[in-house]
Enzyme design. Sequence first.
Site, PDB file in Angstrom:
ATOM      1  N   GLU A  52      37.871  36.405  51.805  1.00 51.13           N
ATOM      2  CA  GLU A  52      37.406  36.067  49.664  1.00 51.13           C
ATOM      3  C   GLU A  52      37.795  37.750  49.509  1.00 51.13           C
ATOM      4  OE1 GLU A  52      34.554  35.840  46.647  1.00 51.13           O
ATOM      5  OE2 GLU A  52      33.913  35.187  48.621  1.00 51.13           O
TER       6      GLU A  52
ATOM      7  N   CYS B  80      33.708  39.171  41.809  1.00 54.69           N
ATOM      8  CA  CYS B  80      35.613  39.037  42.148  1.00 54.69           C
ATOM      9  C   CYS B  80      36.114  37.966  40.972  1.00 54.69           C
ATOM     10  CB  CYS B  80      35.405  39.234  43.646  1.00 54.69           C
ATOM     11  SG  CYS B  80      34.011  36.995  43.501  1.00 54.69           S
TER      12      CYS B  80
END
Length: 461
Positions: A231, A265
């Site tokens: 990720e 993020c």
Amino acid sequence: MQNTQLTYSPIDGSLYVERPLADRAQIQQAITSAARAQKQWRQTGIAHRAAICSAMLECFLARSDEIAEQLCWMMGRPIRYARGEVNGTADRARYMIEIAEQALADIRLPEKDEIRCYIKREPLGLVYVIAPWNYPYLTAINTVVPALMAGNGVLLKHAPQTPLCAEQLVESFREAGLPDGLFQFLHLSSDNAQWLAQQAQIDHVAFTGSVATGRKVEQALAGRFTGLGLELGGKDPAYIRADADLGRAVETVIDGAMFNSGQSCCSIERIYVHRDLYPAFIDRAVNLVKHYRLGRPDDPETTLGPMVSAGAADLVRAQIAEALAAGAEPLVDPALFPLEKPGSPYMAPQLLVNVNHKMLVMREESFAPLAGIMPVDDDRQAIQLMNDSEFGLSAAVFSRDLNAAEAIGQQLETGTFFVNRCDYLEPGLAWTGVKNSGRGCSLSSLGYGQLTRPKSFHIRP
């Protein structure tokens, strides 16, 4: 070689945590004990695993105040919001515990001529989790709990900025009765973190962090046939259609850009607004941003804390300077936020207009309380601009026409698509990214597929 890890608080620059780094002998000992414990753990039933993981959550929640204060001091989360990550971690873990039995159930084919065929989900073995500092518990729990529920052992390395998070999780599991050695934390140098990933006993690596470090992890595992989940970064866009509920859109998007000082993020970093709403959107957005209170995160009145470090803030200030030199216009006067100054982690929130995709602020991840805003003529232009990025973690559209919004989502290159929402994880959905935002997925029943291997049985009488 440095053998001590130092964590300095962004609140005042003071030394907050000091920990010895594990050497390779200690790492190998951790691997050996985890592998031994995992051989026994994989034989236990899912109900037993669920009982221990659920008990861990009670131990974890009992430390809520302590954990919230540590988050505040380690990474600058305003104390008024810090407990939210504690509760969110528990909610996410509970969901993954609840779906484990169904997600790990055998897949049985219809019998034919008394032949029985089915597929079992077996644990991989040892899972190595490398977790970041920005949402240290939420990102770690995405893998830790399902990995244990699936019968794996886990080794956890947290970012040097948030070492106490790994310790809190391991201690909570210990109190809950998890077998010794099955779940361990390690404080590691970057070299030893990579060395651990390369050990033959490691069956899967789950990494959350930057694209640059993700590439290094992938390169370290090249040719080793080790499972890998990544990720990575994001430059997530939001599009405000002409038919959007303007008040709701402004409130949601600005919160998505500014919460946690933009250090998420999936924070909103690019905003595209239909020209019909553009002037009104700008007025409301600027007014909302001006009401943020930048201050020490241990002050309950603070709504915007410092960035994780002065260096991180200065990199974003350089992005803004590059944009201004190329013709961008700032909408927020930094003087409204007295703590803002070069060389400080306390960074004023900012909105930029007259931006374009040649500027770093519209191309590279900022990870800051900053967003660029562009007007667009129609859906087609918005889609083109939203897809014009090397990242693809999440994207959002705000509209009263849900069918039209959903049709836009079908055309966007993204892992998660939101309508009238952003910057949120639903644990029942796969958390995944495309392009440079990552590979694999966590959460949902599909997340269990990343942490197990299928084994087929064909039984003929």
